[in-house]
Design a protein around this motif. Structure first.
Motif, PDB file in Angstrom:
ATOM      1  N   SER A  96       4.912  -4.574  11.955  1.00  0.00           N
ATOM      2  CA  SER A  96       3.489  -4.607  11.606  1.00  0.00           C
ATOM      3  C   SER A  96       2.742  -3.460  12.258  1.00  0.00           C
ATOM      4  O   SER A  96       1.945  -2.761  11.618  1.00  0.00           O
ATOM      5  CB  SER A  96       2.874  -5.941  12.031  1.00  0.00           C
ATOM      6  N   TYR A 131       0.897  -1.164   0.000  1.00  0.00           N
ATOM      7  CA  TYR A 131       0.000   0.000   0.000  1.00  0.00           C
ATOM      8  C   TYR A 131       0.922   1.196   0.000  1.00  0.00           C
ATOM      9  O   TYR A 131       1.551   1.499   1.013  1.00  0.00           O
ATOM     10  CB  TYR A 131      -0.895  -0.019   1.235  1.00  0.00           C
ATOM     11  N   VAL A 180       2.264  -4.160   3.369  1.00  0.00           N
ATOM     12  CA  VAL A 180       1.060  -4.471   4.145  1.00  0.00           C
ATOM     13  C   VAL A 180       0.727  -5.959   4.177  1.00  0.00           C
ATOM     14  O   VAL A 180      -0.214  -6.361   4.859  1.00  0.00           O
ATOM     15  CB  VAL A 180      -0.157  -3.677   3.613  1.00  0.00           C
ATOM     16  N   ALA A 194       0.117   3.951   8.036  1.00  0.00           N
ATOM     17  CA  ALA A 194      -0.977   3.960   7.059  1.00  0.00           C
ATOM     18  C   ALA A 194      -2.227   4.666   7.581  1.00  0.00           C
ATOM     19  O   ALA A 194      -2.998   5.228   6.805  1.00  0.00           O
ATOM     20  CB  ALA A 194      -1.324   2.533   6.646  1.00  0.00           C
ATOM     21  N   VAL A 217      -1.950  -7.333   8.723  1.00  0.00           N
ATOM     22  CA  VAL A 217      -1.755  -5.887   8.639  1.00  0.00           C
ATOM     23  C   VAL A 217      -2.758  -5.243   7.692  1.00  0.00           C
ATOM     24  O   VAL A 217      -3.373  -4.217   8.004  1.00  0.00           O
ATOM     25  CB  VAL A 217      -0.311  -5.581   8.191  1.00  0.00           C
ATOM     26  N   LYS A 218      -2.924  -5.817   6.522  1.00  0.00           N
ATOM     27  CA  LYS A 218      -3.806  -5.239   5.514  1.00  0.00           C
ATOM     28  C   LYS A 218      -5.242  -5.160   6.027  1.00  0.00           C
ATOM     29  O   LYS A 218      -5.928  -4.150   5.845  1.00  0.00           O
ATOM     30  CB  LYS A 218      -3.746  -6.096   4.244  1.00  0.00           C
ATOM     31  N   VAL A 235       0.885  -0.221  10.308  1.00  0.00           N
ATOM     32  CA  VAL A 235      -0.508   0.178  10.515  1.00  0.00           C
ATOM     33  C   VAL A 235      -0.563   1.635  10.983  1.00  0.00           C
ATOM     34  O   VAL A 235      -1.417   2.419  10.542  1.00  0.00           O
ATOM     35  CB  VAL A 235      -1.207  -0.742  11.533  1.00  0.00           C
ATOM     36  N   ILE A 276      -5.554  -2.353   8.698  1.00  0.00           N
ATOM     37  CA  ILE A 276      -5.570  -1.015   8.096  1.00  0.00           C
ATOM     38  C   ILE A 276      -6.948  -0.703   7.526  1.00  0.00           C
ATOM     39  O   ILE A 276      -7.503   0.387   7.730  1.00  0.00           O
ATOM     40  CB  ILE A 276      -4.498  -0.901   7.001  1.00  0.00           C
TER      41      ILE A 276
END
Length: 303
Positions: A246, A228, A233, A253, A272-273, A250, A276
């Motif tokens: 991690s 990202y 991510v 982001a 993580v993705k 976050v 977020i």
């Protein structure tokens, strides 16, 4: 069968094997002067890579297209080239949370060749074909043959066999007009010139190969939505350092406070993705995962 005299004649034509008379007494120099000379040689490698960027980019786009369909990225080489492929493949799971089978490194002679030379393994095209057959290669896969000389039978055999099976093929070498580039759909020839030590292609050639492999794996993963912006991510938090990374990713982001980040990561199972998306979109973990699935893992699209 290639005779000794044939091999000698082939090596004599390779830029990577050329002798440099001006360095014939390098062993008489001071350690600092040798280091300066070596550093100057290394500084020429990025420019050689830069000259091949269009070919590299075309190969990456083709690779990403196949991997988006579920294909795999397979590196195949012998000696230093094979080790560099295995290294690049092994770093993808912790960096991009790929399945270990998604990016694979094959080295002539098998895993033991990573630390001990396996005599004769690099000379067998049949061994390369057998190694690829062991993976159950498909037309959605990409095979990157790696060879500094561009003549290594194992790398050429891997590319030839993969191409017969309909897979995408890339040939990465450090000599112009190489057999490896000719055998592949995408030939990438990064000509770095003669080495500091005659024929020691773990030096400039190895550096060039490492730079190109970094590009192939990293940019392919960017195209697959594994990042990202410039944030990893999809990093897998498998140790304390990566767990801390991690949380930092976050935070960068989202700008969320620490407690919100900890809660989101816990509810996201450490992904993580997902965390977020939960924070930025104000949704729960199941909703975030569903959105990511619909967006094929691309966080920016899910947002």
């Amino acid at each position: 069968m290639t005779t000794y005299s044939d091999l000698q004649a082939q090596l004599a034509t390779l830029t990577t094997e050329a002798f440099r008379p001006e360095l014939a007494e390098i062993d008489r120099l001071s350690t600092l002067d040798i280091a300066r000379t070596m550093n100057g040689e290394d500084a020429t490698v990025p420019a050689a890579v830069r000259d091949r960027l269009p070919a590299i980019a075309a190969a990456i786009d083709a690779t990403a297209e196949r991997m988006a369909r579920g294909g795999r990225l397979v590196y195949a080489g012998a000696g230093t080239a094979g080790r560099l492929g295995v290294l690049d493949a092994s770093e993808c799971p912790p960096t991009f949370n790929t399945d270990p089978s998604q990016v694979v490194g094959l080295i002539a002679g098998g895993p033991s060749a990573m630390v001990t030379a396996v005599e004769g393994a690099e000379d067998s095209k049949e061994l390369a074909a057998a190694d690829l057959d062991g993976l159950g290669l498909t037309a959605d896969d990409t095979v990157v043959g790696i060879s500094a000389s561009g003549r290594t039978p194992y790398a050429i055999g891997a590319v030839e066999h993969a191409r017969r099976l309909g897979a995408l093929t890339i040939g990465l070498s450090c000599n112009a007009g190489s057999g490896l580039a000719a055998a592949a759909e995408h030939g990438i020839e990064v000509v770095v010139g003669p080495e500091l030590l005659t024929g020691s292609t773990r030096l400039k050639a190895g550096t060039a190969q490492k730079l190109v492999l970094n590009m192939i794996s990293t940019i392919t993963m960017i195209r697959l939505g594994k990042t990202y912006g410039n944030l990893m991510v999809d990093v897998r938090a498998s140790n304390e350092k990566l767990q801390a990374r991690s949380r930092r990713i976050v935070a960068l982001a989202t700008g969320a406070p620490d407690q919100r980040i900890e809660t989101a990561l816990a509810e996201a199972g450490g992904e993580v993705k997902t965390a977020i998306l939960m924070i930025l979109a104000g949704v729960d973990a199941p909703t975030a995962n569903a959105r990511l699935g619909h967006a094929r893992g691309h966080l920016r699209a899910a947002l």
